[in-house]
Design a protein around this motif. Sequence first.
Motif, PDB file in Angstrom:
ATOM      1  N   LEU A 182       0.846  -1.185   0.000  1.00 18.51           N
ATOM      2  CA  LEU A 182       0.000   0.000   0.000  1.00 18.51           C
ATOM      3  C   LEU A 182       0.883   1.237   0.000  1.00 18.51           C
ATOM      4  O   LEU A 182       1.818   1.333   0.802  1.00 18.51           O
ATOM      5  CB  LEU A 182      -0.901   0.020   1.236  1.00 18.51           C
ATOM      6  N   ASN A 188     -14.302  -6.805  -1.622  1.00 16.41           N
ATOM      7  CA  ASN A 188     -13.483  -6.056  -0.670  1.00 16.41           C
ATOM      8  C   ASN A 188     -12.298  -6.876  -0.199  1.00 16.41           C
ATOM      9  O   ASN A 188     -12.283  -8.101  -0.291  1.00 16.41           O
ATOM     10  CB  ASN A 188     -14.312  -5.622   0.544  1.00 16.41           C
ATOM     11  N   SER A 237      -6.499   7.279   1.863  1.00 17.81           N
ATOM     12  CA  SER A 237      -7.619   6.733   1.103  1.00 17.81           C
ATOM     13  C   SER A 237      -7.407   6.961  -0.390  1.00 17.81           C
ATOM     14  O   SER A 237      -7.075   8.066  -0.813  1.00 17.81           O
ATOM     15  CB  SER A 237      -8.931   7.395   1.524  1.00 17.81           C
ATOM     16  N   LEU A 242      -3.099  -0.837  -3.937  1.00 19.86           N
ATOM     17  CA  LEU A 242      -2.564  -2.071  -3.374  1.00 19.86           C
ATOM     18  C   LEU A 242      -1.848  -2.799  -4.512  1.00 19.86           C
ATOM     19  O   LEU A 242      -2.494  -3.291  -5.438  1.00 19.86           O
ATOM     20  CB  LEU A 242      -3.679  -2.924  -2.787  1.00 19.86           C
ATOM     21  N   HIS A 264      -7.250   1.416  -1.392  1.00 23.56           N
ATOM     22  CA  HIS A 264      -7.486   1.548   0.047  1.00 23.56           C
ATOM     23  C   HIS A 264      -8.589   2.577   0.308  1.00 23.56           C
ATOM     24  O   HIS A 264      -8.600   3.651  -0.297  1.00 23.56           O
ATOM     25  CB  HIS A 264      -6.196   1.992   0.737  1.00 23.56           C
ATOM     26  N   ARG A 295     -11.596  -2.858   4.220  1.00 21.00           N
ATOM     27  CA  ARG A 295     -10.626  -1.783   4.238  1.00 21.00           C
ATOM     28  C   ARG A 295     -10.192  -1.361   2.846  1.00 21.00           C
ATOM     29  O   ARG A 295      -9.559  -0.325   2.680  1.00 21.00           O
ATOM     30  CB  ARG A 295      -9.410  -2.187   5.082  1.00 21.00           C
ATOM     31  N   ALA A 296     -10.497  -2.163   1.850  1.00 20.00           N
ATOM     32  CA  ALA A 296     -10.114  -1.817   0.474  1.00 20.00           C
ATOM     33  C   ALA A 296     -11.126  -2.398  -0.494  1.00 20.00           C
ATOM     34  O   ALA A 296     -11.806  -3.389  -0.201  1.00 20.00           O
ATOM     35  CB  ALA A 296      -8.716  -2.358   0.152  1.00 20.00           C
TER      36      ALA A 296
END
Length: 229
Positions: free
Chosen positions: A143, A172, A185, A189, A203, A213-214
């Motif tokens: 990330l 997700n 944000s 990834l 993200h 979370r992503a």
Amino acid sequence: MPCPDDLQLGFGISRSESSAICQMQSYFGIGNNGLGVYRSGTGTLFESGSSLRHVITAAHNLYDHTTSRNARWVSLWFRRRGGHSLATRAALECFVPDEFRESSTALAEHDFGVVRVKPLSRDRFRGVVLGNSSLPGPSPKMLIGYPNEGDCKGKRQPFHSVFTVRPSGPRNYSYDSQETYAGMSGGPLLTRNGRQLTSYGVHIRGNGNEKSRAVRFVPVIRRSVLNWT
């Protein structure tokens, strides 16, 4: 500047590839309190098969539910010649899923978006490839993002971390115990496939939202993104 928890200063990838990952600031106009509404985030210039330029990020960086507006403009900081350059570009068009626009409590799988910007004539670096996320189990990802709180606020410095992500539902990713910060944000990834750097997700949420979370670039989401270009 001290590194935030479990994050390393810098991009973690080669200088040429890091050019495609930018800090971004979005402006939505004047809010009900009479003050300007801004949001900081991270974006990735991606290969869209078009002569136009497109940046993928989190939908909440492009659409604001409190004002019911798309971003009026987006400022993008791209790496150039070992440093950074401010490239302010009008948000020609912003694309976010209808489900996100229509509900402030939309599912996390809808929190992705694309902004079309004028070509960066002096920065004709390549974009990152968007891959199809098809692995059913855990996999390592990097990330990259621009934290904008605490000691990092206003620094415009990239940080990165490599950790394991897991599919959580059909669209997700979850990841365990990885701290992230406001401003990250929209960060990609990434995985390296041979000589090609590929992004498999974006993200969207901080710690405490481990199950969503992503956004994963499963085929239906990847097709939506490319259809916008």
